[in-house]
Design an enzyme around this catalytic site. Structure first.
Site, PDB file in Angstrom:
ATOM      1  N   LEU A 142       0.862  -1.177   0.000  1.00  0.00           N
ATOM      2  CA  LEU A 142       0.000   0.000   0.000  1.00  0.00           C
ATOM      3  C   LEU A 142       0.899   1.228   0.000  1.00  0.00           C
ATOM      4  O   LEU A 142       2.003   1.202   0.544  1.00  0.00           O
ATOM      5  CB  LEU A 142      -0.892   0.028   1.247  1.00  0.00           C
ATOM      6  CG  LEU A 142      -1.919  -1.098   1.408  1.00  0.00           C
ATOM      7  CD1 LEU A 142      -2.618  -0.975   2.756  1.00  0.00           C
ATOM      8  CD2 LEU A 142      -2.934  -1.069   0.281  1.00  0.00           C
ATOM      9  N   ASP A 143       0.422   2.310  -0.593  1.00  0.00           N
ATOM     10  CA  ASP A 143       1.179   3.551  -0.537  1.00  0.00           C
ATOM     11  C   ASP A 143       1.399   3.959   0.911  1.00  0.00           C
ATOM     12  O   ASP A 143       0.617   3.606   1.806  1.00  0.00           O
ATOM     13  CB  ASP A 143       0.417   4.667  -1.256  1.00  0.00           C
ATOM     14  CG  ASP A 143       0.302   4.439  -2.751  1.00  0.00           C
ATOM     15  OD1 ASP A 143       1.153   3.719  -3.294  1.00  0.00           O
ATOM     16  OD2 ASP A 143      -0.642   4.974  -3.353  1.00  0.00           O
ATOM     17  N   LYS A 144       2.426   4.732   1.140  1.00  0.00           N
ATOM     18  CA  LYS A 144       2.752   5.190   2.492  1.00  0.00           C
ATOM     19  C   LYS A 144       1.534   5.790   3.187  1.00  0.00           C
ATOM     20  O   LYS A 144       1.261   5.489   4.352  1.00  0.00           O
ATOM     21  CB  LYS A 144       3.881   6.221   2.420  1.00  0.00           C
ATOM     22  CG  LYS A 144       4.211   6.882   3.750  1.00  0.00           C
ATOM     23  CD  LYS A 144       5.278   7.946   3.597  1.00  0.00           C
ATOM     24  CE  LYS A 144       5.546   8.661   4.916  1.00  0.00           C
ATOM     25  NZ  LYS A 144       6.575   9.728   4.773  1.00  0.00           N
TER      26      LYS A 144
END
Length: 351
Positions: free
Chosen positions: A177-179
């Site tokens: 997942l993106d940050k």
């Protein structure tokens, strides 16, 4: 923490598809790249005497030829920091050698040399057995070490939580997942489990549903079938593209509720993906004219202050247990910041 325990998926459950940023798709964008070597850094000094035939050459060029296992830029950093001596005296990058000098190089670790070290951190573990973990990742946590984030990542926390996972590529990480996206992720604890989970992701049988708050009011339902590639000018971004390098990208969305922030319309949508391209939901919704609230990369800059991150959460995860081959489903409550944002927008009672 508001978790739903492992369960059999009911037969009438809608089937959200995946944003399957799978190991074979775009973790580090290389199918064959492994999760680092976990080898200890070797700081043993390297000592050698220069031959006369290097007379007149620059020191950094000479060293680069003699120890090619290190990049020239890294060697220049060591010279600049005094970690290379010539006849016992700290050297300079542009100094000229005459031949016959004794050179000592003291290798220094780069930040990436510590990228695969265990780090103690609080992990919100939804489910765990000897084959896999399901984690509720908070916003702000980077999944995998990369430039600018060589420590403090989920991978580092996994190595501390379960040291045996060091023997699995990427410490068992099969998707990311993106940050600044929160929500559910699955991590394999064995190579066999990782192989099975990667195959499920590739076959698009893993089911994940995302909730996103977007600006504007999209249709009740829709499908966005637009290929994506790296942005031609901004390499940080992805973009809808017709270039030969573009990959198919398909997003389904459904409008769940409408609200407003300071009089500006916002909509809560559920997103399911047939493909798992980097930033796919963010790019597709922005391309339609409905960027995510808080998304400074793809949204309108003057609206970024409404939320501290993109309002996106991977809320449901369904897959076959890699060993038992049993259908499993997990769901988490809304992240606290997203729940508060929805209240501000006048959206309540999200199922």
């Amino acid at each position: 923490m508001g978790h739903t325990v492992i369960a059999t998926i009911p037969s009438n459950l809608p089937e959200p598809e995946i944003e399957n940023q799978a190991l074979s798709d775009d973790i580090l964008d290389e199918e064959t790249d492994e999760a680092g070597t976990n080898d200890a850094f070797d700081a043993t000094p390297i000592i050698f005497k220069l031959d006369d035939d290097v007379c007149g050459d620059r020191l950094d060029k000479v060293i680069a030829r003699l120890i090619p296992q290190f990049s020239r830029s890294r060697l220049q950093q060591w010279i600049a920091s005094g970690d290379v001596t010539v006849d016992g005296v700290a050297s300079r990058n542009k100094m000229t050698v005459l031949g016959g000098e004794e050179v000592i190089v003291r290798p220094q670790p780069a930040p990436e040399d510590h990228a695969y070290l265990p780090e103690k951190m609080a992990l919100d573990i939804v489910f765990e057995d000897k084959h896999m973990l399901v984690i509720n990742k908070p916003a702000g946590l980077v999944v995998h070490p990369a430039a600018g984030n060589w420590s403090g990542t989920l991978l580092n926390g996994l190595l501390h939580h379960f040291p045996g996972i060091a023997g699995v590529p990427r410490a068992g990480i099969v998707h990311r997942l993106d940050k600044d996206t929160s929500g559910l992720m699955v991590v394999a604890k064995t190579l066999e489990a990782q192989t099975d989970l990667v195959r499920q992701l590739q076959a698009r049988t893993v089911k994940r549903e995302y909730l996103a708050l977007v600006w504007g009011k999209p249709n009740l339902t829709g499908t966005i079938d637009l290929p994506m590639a790296r942005h031609p000018r901004d390499r940080i971004k992805m973009a809808v593209s017709e270039s030969p390098s573009a990959k198919p990208a398909v997003t389904h969305f459904q409008r769940l509720a409408a609200g407003a922030l300071d009089g500006k319309a916002v909509t809560l949508v559920a997103c399911q993906l047939e493909t798992g391209r980097t930033h796919q939901i963010r790019v597709h919704m922005a391309h339609l004219g409905f960027p995510l609230v808080g998304d400074v990369l793809y949204g309108k800059q003057h609206l970024a202050s409404y939320f501290g991150r993109q309002a996106l959460q991977a809320r449901r995860l369904g897959l076959l247990h890699p060993k038992k081959q049993k259908e499993c489903l997990w769901q988490v409550e809304l992240a606290e910041d997203i729940a508060a944002l929805l209240v501000r927008a006048g959206i309540n009672d999200v199922a």
